[in-house]
Design an enzyme around this catalytic site. Structure first.
Site, PDB file in Angstrom:
ATOM      1  CD  GLU A 132      -2.539   1.273   2.545  1.00  0.00           C
ATOM      2  OE1 GLU A 132      -3.768   1.882   2.430  1.00  0.00           O
ATOM      3  OE2 GLU A 132      -2.436   0.204   3.551  1.00  0.00           O
ATOM      4  CE  LYS A 170      -7.240   1.335   3.724  1.00  0.00           C
ATOM      5  NZ  LYS A 170      -5.903   1.262   4.276  1.00  0.00           N
ATOM      6  CB  CYS A 187      -4.505  -1.975   4.056  1.00  0.00           C
ATOM      7  SG  CYS A 187      -3.822  -1.954   5.781  1.00  0.00           S
TER       8      CYS A 187
END
Length: 279
Positions: free
Chosen positions: A42, A126, A160
């Site tokens: 990331e 995200k 993540c």
């Protein structure tokens, strides 16, 4: 089947040149080993430091960084997943709880999948931001994970913290994903995420999950390392320790089909019931 490579390394915050050299070297080694895809962590090209990125990163430089990443994929003839900030197309909230940095900036954390010609084939932003710094520096996205055919494997992405929500992984699986690619920035002390949770996500949604983390120290963060690749039966296909590593694992469709035939989790879901339960 495809040989997948996963980069675990220590990025230098705001040192794009150094980070691109690390990716370039990994792409060369992965391609020489016969890998069809390299997954990187990331925000690796710029380093993981949300507040510094918000304060110091000029968004006008990002198209050039993306083109250089595309040139790495083209030069080594390998697919590549990278993660960068990107200007959000979604207007941030302006309620009393909105963080001023997010409202002013409107950036997402994104991941991009390139094919071996350097062309973008999949993008994701995200949805679940982790911790106060991410919430100050970025805006949470809303779009579900899309799925594309990559080297014959139905492929999707999360980033993540997203993968720690079973709903997010299941959304990719119900859209047909057989391989889930997850760039991450996981701090030390959260060992159960790669050791337990990633394998559970792979098992319960019956797909391959590749999870690429940073190693070492960046800004105020000490990273766990511990990158993993898990198979659709929850098996561990590859795992790293704390230090820099380049992992390899064979992933494919047959193991996904076998797992879904043996225990039909996806076919026997009852989403109409679950919707009522949530009420």
């Amino acid at each position: 089947m495809m040989l997948l490579s996963v980069l675990q390394a220590n990025a230098s915050v705001m040192d794009v040149e150094a980070n691109l050299r690390t990716i370039d070297d990994a792409a060369q080694r992965a391609a020489q080993a016969g890998a069809g895809l390299l997954l990187t962590p990331e925000l690796f090209p710029v380093g993981y430091a949300p507040l510094r990125l918000h304060a110091e990163l000029d968004p006008a430089t990002l198209p050039g960084v993306r083109e250089r990443l595309a040139s790495i994929a083209r030069r080594h003839k390998i697919g590549l997943v990278y993660s960068l900030p990107a200007v959000s197309l979604q207007l941030p909230a302006h309620d009393d709880d909105a963080q001023p940095a997010a409202a002013d900036n409107g950036w997402n954390i994104t991941a991009t999948l390139l094919d071996a010609s350097g062309a973008e084939v999949l993008n994701y932003a995200k949805v679940h931001l982790f911790g106060p710094e991410e919430h100050k520096a970025f805006v949470a996205a809303q779009e579900p994970p899309a799925v594309v055919d990559f080297n014959g494997i139905r492929t999707s992405m999360l980033i993540c913290y997203d993968v720690e929500f079973p709903e997010a992984v299941r959304a990719a699986a119900t859209r047909g994903a057989e391989l889930l690619l997850v760039p991450t920035a996981l701090s030390a002390g959260f060992d159960n995420v790669p050791q337990v949770l990633i394998r559970a996500r792979a098992l319960e949604s019956q797909l391959n999950v590749a999870y690429a983390n940073h190693s070492g120290h960046e800004d105020v963060y000490n990273f766990l390392g511990g990158s993993v690749v898990a198979g659709p039966d929850g098996s561990l296909l590859a795992a790293a320790g704390e230090s820099a590593a380049l992992l390899f694992a064979e992933v494919g469709t047959e193991s996904v089909k076998a797992a879904r035939d043996e225990v039909p989790y996806l076919r026997e879901r009852r989403p109409e019931l679950y919707a009522n339960w949530d009420k």
